[in-house]
Write an enzyme that holds these catalytic residues in place. Structure first.
Site, mmCIF file in Angstrom:
data_model
loop_
_atom_site.group_PDB
_atom_site.id
_atom_site.type_symbol
_atom_site.label_atom_id
_atom_site.label_comp_id
_atom_site.label_asym_id
_atom_site.label_seq_id
_atom_site.Cartn_x
_atom_site.Cartn_y
_atom_site.Cartn_z
ATOM 1 N N SER A 153 1.796 26.031 27.017
ATOM 2 C CA SER A 153 1.836 27.304 27.742
ATOM 3 C C SER A 153 1.236 28.381 26.856
ATOM 4 C CB SER A 153 3.288 27.665 28.092
ATOM 5 O OG SER A 153 3.379 28.992 28.571
ATOM 6 N N TYR A 166 12.069 28.742 25.880
ATOM 7 C CA TYR A 166 10.871 28.150 26.476
ATOM 8 C C TYR A 166 9.667 28.350 25.555
ATOM 9 C CZ TYR A 166 7.246 27.018 29.892
ATOM 10 O OH TYR A 166 6.180 26.448 30.545
#
Length: 259
Positions: A153, A166
């Site tokens: 990401s 995350y």
């Protein structure tokens, strides 16, 4: 985005393990890869969703799918040991593993991040990739053209406030990719890379950006040409790379410099 239209036999005889196969990009991977000839081992938390996916693929590609429900947040070392034994017995050769499984977790300052949620998220987003890669490594090393693809990401490449566990887990996956690539580059036929798919029309994206119009993002299915390319023989020169799906160009990717 890459224009790539391989034949329906592009992944014929390839055996590919996909985590997070119940939903989103992982599910799209499974449907697309089966349509291009691959045999699949699908892992996911929801047995019901995996069974529906099994039935959907089985109608068009009989005998191509094995499902293995597994909750990574609850999994113990013994669960991964049993999986390793099963893989070695039933899939002595695995040609690819895609680490899709991830939890979003709470978006908040680190100082307020719930301890128990942090631990569960790291188990799913990072530890599962570590344990599964170890479990599959004997089978991957027997492949003539193996792949490990870790789904990253943008918040795992440049820190961003409030992305908590995350973001940290995605940074760790990038480190895992680099170390694996350095270890395996000259000792095996396995190519290891990470891929940032960017904003995609998934439930996780909607949870992270509730005010966003979902239709403003591409569907998981529209991303599949790049996944097909990276799992296929033409991508054998791509190794140790942190790739971005939106600007991916195979002609401009250079092999990493040996350290």
């Amino acid at each position: 985005m890459l224009e790539y239209h391989p034949s329906s036999q592009h992944l014929a005889s390839k055996k590919i393990l996909i985590t997070g196969a119940s939903d989103g990009i992982g599910r799209a991977n499974a449907v697309c890869f089966a349509a291009h000839g691959a045999e699949l081992i699908l892992l996911g938390r929801s047995q019901e969703k995996l069974e529906h996916l099994f039935d959907e693929i089985e109608e068009k590609s009989s005998g191509k799918v094995t499902i293995h429900p597994m909750d990574f947040a609850r999994a113990k070392a013994d669960d991964y040991s049993r999986l390793a034994e099963s893989l070695n017995e039933h899939f002595p050769i695995i040609d690819g593993i895609i680490h899709n499984a991830a939890q979003l977790g709470t978006l908040c300052p680190i100082e307020y991040y719930p301890n128990s949620e942090w631990e569960d998220l790291i188990k799913v987003n990072l530890n599962a990739a570590f344990y599964l890669t170890k479990a599959a490594m004997p089978s991957l090393k027997r492949s003539k053209d193996g792949r490990i693809l870790l789904i990253s990401s943008s918040v795992g490449r440049k820190g961003r406030a409030y992305w908590g566990g995350y973001g940290v887990s995605k940074f760790a996956l990038e480190g895992l990719m680099q170390i694996l690539a350095d270890e395996l580059g000259s000792t095996s036929n396995i190519r290891v890379n990470s891929l940032n798919p960017g904003g995609t029309r998934t439930a996780m994206r909607q949870a992270a950006y509730p005010a966003e119009d979902p239709d403003s993002q591409p569907t998981p299915e529209s991303l599949m040409p790049i996944y097909l390319y990276l799992l296929g023989p033409e991508a054998a020169h791509i190794h140790g790379q942190a790739l971005d799906l939106r600007d991916f160009n195979p002609d401009t990717v250079s092999p990493p410099v040996n350290r």
